[in-house]
Scaffold this motif. Sequence first.
Motif, PDB file in Angstrom:
ATOM      1  N   ALA A  91       0.840  -1.194   0.000  1.00  0.00           N
ATOM      2  CA  ALA A  91       0.000   0.000   0.000  1.00  0.00           C
ATOM      3  C   ALA A  91       0.872   1.240   0.000  1.00  0.00           C
ATOM      4  CB  ALA A  91      -0.906  -0.021   1.222  1.00  0.00           C
ATOM      5  N   ARG A  96      -4.636   8.300  -0.851  1.00  0.00           N
ATOM      6  CA  ARG A  96      -5.853   7.588  -1.193  1.00  0.00           C
ATOM      7  C   ARG A  96      -6.030   6.347  -0.342  1.00  0.00           C
ATOM      8  NH1 ARG A  96      -6.094   5.231  -5.902  1.00  0.00           N
ATOM      9  NH2 ARG A  96      -8.355   5.411  -6.023  1.00  0.00           N
ATOM     10  N   ARG A  97      -4.906   5.751   0.094  1.00  0.00           N
ATOM     11  CA  ARG A  97      -4.944   4.534   0.915  1.00  0.00           C
ATOM     12  C   ARG A  97      -5.743   3.422   0.249  1.00  0.00           C
ATOM     13  NH1 ARG A  97      -4.072   6.630   6.250  1.00  0.00           N
ATOM     14  NH2 ARG A  97      -2.437   8.178   5.913  1.00  0.00           N
ATOM     15  N   ALA A  98      -5.851   3.454  -1.054  1.00  0.00           N
ATOM     16  CA  ALA A  98      -6.562   2.387  -1.744  1.00  0.00           C
ATOM     17  C   ALA A  98      -5.722   1.125  -1.719  1.00  0.00           C
ATOM     18  CB  ALA A  98      -6.863   2.797  -3.174  1.00  0.00           C
ATOM     19  N   LEU A  99      -6.363  -0.003  -1.642  1.00  0.00           N
ATOM     20  CA  LEU A  99      -5.678  -1.280  -1.584  1.00  0.00           C
ATOM     21  C   LEU A  99      -5.847  -2.025  -2.888  1.00  0.00           C
ATOM     22  CD1 LEU A  99      -6.777  -2.512   1.948  1.00  0.00           C
ATOM     23  CD2 LEU A  99      -4.645  -1.387   1.317  1.00  0.00           C
TER      24      LEU A  99
END
Lengths: 111, 120
Positions: A91, A96-99
């Motif tokens: 990550a 954005r912390r998108a996974l």
Amino acid sequence: LAKTTQPISMDSYEGQEVNITCSHNNIATNDYITWYQQFPSQGPRFIIQGYKTKVTNEVASLFIPADRKSSTLSLPRVSLSDTAVYYCLVARDTGRRALTFGSGTRLQVQP
Amino acid sequence: DAMVIQNPRYQVTQFGKPVTLSCSQTLNHNVMYWYQQKSSQAPKLLFHYYDKDFNNEADTPDNFQSRRPNTSFCFLDIRSPGLGDAAMYLCATSRGLRRQPGSPITYEQYFGPGTRLTVT
């Protein structure tokens, strides 16, 4: 994001320690390594995350070597209830912390 | 207990008939995500909301839309479901994305149980 590679499946027996290794050769300086667990017909559940060296919590340990190109999730003394799919994710803190989930490792624990 | 709730757990719709899946959370998290997970595959992010700001993934089909009327609720609308849209749809939440100085970064997302969508 760095692509991750992990074994498709693993088998173990109750009471054994299980180590699942994930490779992420293209990991970048700002990337974190995160592991999730998913049981059938349930949403994934966060297990642990780390940046370098070793991290331990009540569920697992995460070992990350100095070059950070791989990581190992260690599950001590597994039980039947640990049968699940384990996802290794890299990550990036872009805000954005998108996974991005990889293919995962299906762990089967037998009696 | 604080949690992420998805309704319904199972949804059957007809080919081309619009369908809405709902998600609610009691965690008061800023961010809500929708993932699609097909059989034996990993979850795939469709889009997410940071507060009211909508963020679409580049490869999410236009057929998928989302609404977030308030902090607690988020909806996934599939305008014209096709057979290929049959999947488990997972809602997740997390704390705000913007890093606070001195605070640890966490990538912990809290997932709901999912809604399994069948298209007939």
